[in-house]
Design a protein around this motif. Structure first.
Motif, PDB file in Angstrom:
ATOM      1  N   PRO A   1       0.806  -1.222   0.000  1.00  0.00           N
ATOM      2  CA  PRO A   1       0.000   0.000   0.000  1.00  0.00           C
ATOM      3  C   PRO A   1       0.842   1.277   0.000  1.00  0.00           C
ATOM      4  N   GLY A   2       1.983   1.247   0.712  1.00  0.00           N
ATOM      5  CA  GLY A   2       2.866   2.421   0.748  1.00  0.00           C
ATOM      6  C   GLY A   2       3.438   2.710  -0.628  1.00  0.00           C
ATOM      7  N   ILE A   3       3.831   1.643  -1.319  1.00  0.00           N
ATOM      8  CA  ILE A   3       4.408   1.818  -2.658  1.00  0.00           C
ATOM      9  C   ILE A   3       3.331   2.318  -3.631  1.00  0.00           C
ATOM     10  N   ASP A   4       2.120   1.797  -3.489  1.00  0.00           N
ATOM     11  CA  ASP A   4       0.984   2.314  -4.282  1.00  0.00           C
ATOM     12  C   ASP A   4       0.800   3.814  -4.049  1.00  0.00           C
ATOM     13  N   ALA A   5       0.837   4.214  -2.778  1.00  0.00           N
ATOM     14  CA  ALA A   5       0.624   5.623  -2.426  1.00  0.00           C
ATOM     15  C   ALA A   5       1.742   6.484  -3.019  1.00  0.00           C
ATOM     16  N   GLU A   6       2.974   6.024  -2.838  1.00  0.00           N
ATOM     17  CA  GLU A   6       4.133   6.772  -3.347  1.00  0.00           C
ATOM     18  C   GLU A   6       4.055   6.948  -4.870  1.00  0.00           C
TER      19      GLU A   6
END
Ligand code: VNL
Length: 393
Positions: A176-181
């Motif tokens: 999810p963090g990589i998606d957000a970034e």
């Protein structure tokens, strides 16, 4: 013994067996079991606590019988470890013969069960985990939470429209963090801004060294994604480093100002701007009734995880009504395209992706009746997961 007697006995035996089989089958059919697998302990315990409370509230409000079947909730603690989630799902499917598995507090936990759902043709209702690709892991997955790209894109647009030119992103280093970034960076740079990316580990995160770098880089804003449950520690370190007084604006998806923790974060959280699909002070009659009932039953404030659980139960109940109690693929098909007024606003299940289409709100932390809340001030209506929407085009 006479051959004919033997045959008759054998036939009678068969009849008795199949009769017994039918009886057992009929009894089993009258119960629809839902295996609710959640992190009830560990770093994501608040997610488990929220979803369990919401599922129980939904059943208390809507009864435990649907389409003539008794609904039975079996809650299991996976402690946030994917191997445990998978083993529990296997046991629930094979031994307990559950009609659906649900919950899934973190992306790796949801992904570990997807092959089992496909193989056993058991609907998997993802109530929390939010990496965009999860619904592609099995045609039996339906999601009632959100996706990070869905929540992030409006934030990047808002930041750009509000004069920000330089942003540092700080995200937890997994799905999810990589998606957000990626979503923030793509949207914000397309609008002319510049972005620097930083990632912090999921396990035992220490934000301090990253926050020092942010202080040195002096961006207009810091965009942050941390999973639900991690926001309090982040805010504490943000304040300890003096970043709340640095003039660097704090923005993010609403995971960091999670309603479960927000009120304990203190005044440093005031003014933080986030984008998300649910706030406990969302202004609707449905939400006011929900929040009051939830607080009364659970003793704490609902957050977006609780709402994912509540709506997850809704799609199962309404789906079973449509199929007359039949589960499996028919139940997934009944959920596709379902539309209703959630406590978060109007929503529907995208029939193509089985993700939820919903409003994303821009909110600011303010004091409401003496408590810190995410106060919504702008609405982006009917947002689809942009990653899958782009693929479809
Ligand atoms: C996830 C995404 C987990 C967003 C979260 O909190 C969250 C995930 C536990 O997909 O792992 O807020």
């Amino acid at each position: 013994m006479h051959r004919r007697t033997l045959l008759a006995l054998a036939a009678a035996g068969l009849a008795a067996t199949s009769l017994a089989g039918t009886t057992v089958g009929a009894q089993a059919q009258e119960i629809f079991k839902i295996g609710l697998i959640l992190p009830m302990t560990g770093a994501s315990a608040s997610t488990g606590r929220q979803i369990e409370a919401a599922a129980k509230l939904y059943m208390a409000q809507n009864g435990d019988t649907v389409a003539g079947k008794k609904v039975q909730l079996i809650v299991k603690d996976d402690t946030g470890v994917a191997d445990v989630t998978k083993r529990l799902a296997q046991e629930l499917i094979v031994n307990d013969k559950v009609g659906a598995v649900a919950g899934f507090g973190l992306t790796p936990l949801a992904l570990s069960v997807a092959p089992l759902a496909t193989q056993a043709k058991v609907p998997q209702v993802v109530m929390a985990a939010a990496t965009a690709t999860i619904t592609e892991a099995s045609p039996f997955i339906v999601r009632t939470s959100f996706t990070l790209p869905q929540a992030t894109q409006p934030m990047a647009e808002w930041a750009s429209a509000n004069g920000m030119k330089k942003v540092v992103t700080l995200v937890t280093d997994y799905g999810p963090g990589i998606d957000a970034e990626k979503t923030f960076t793509a949207t914000f740079t397309k609008a002319g801004g510049t972005v620097e990316n930083m990632r912090v580990p999921l396990a035992n995160p220490d934000f301090s060294p990253f926050l020092q770098k942010v202080a040195d880089a002096k961006p207009d804003a810091l965009f942050v994604f941390v999973p639900s449950g991690y926001g309090a520690q982040f805010m504490r370190q943000f304040t300890e480093r003096g970043l709340d007084k640095s003039g660097i604006k704090l923005i993010g998806t609403g995971d960091v100002t999670d309603d479960d923790l927000l009120n304990g974060m203190g005044d440093a959280a005031l003014g933080v701007v986030t984008s998300h699909h649910y706030s406990a002070v969302h202004d609707s009659a449905e939400n006011k009734a929900f929040v009051a009932a939830f607080k009364k039953a659970a003793g704490f404030r609902p957050n977006f995880m609780g709402v994912g659980g509540y709506d997850g139960m809704h799609v199962l109940y309404e789906g079973l009504k449509k199929t007359n109690g039949v589960g499996g693929e028919a139940l997934v098909n009944a959920i596709k395209g379902m539309a209703w007024t959630s406590v978060r606003g109007p929503v529907s299940i995208d029939p193509q992706t089985r993700d939820i289409i919903q409003n994303v709100y821009i909110r600011k932390v303010e004091k409401v009746d003496g408590e810190l809340h995410n106060v919504e001030f702008a609405t982006i209506p009917n947002v689809k997961d942009p990653v899958k929407a782009a693929k479809a085009n």
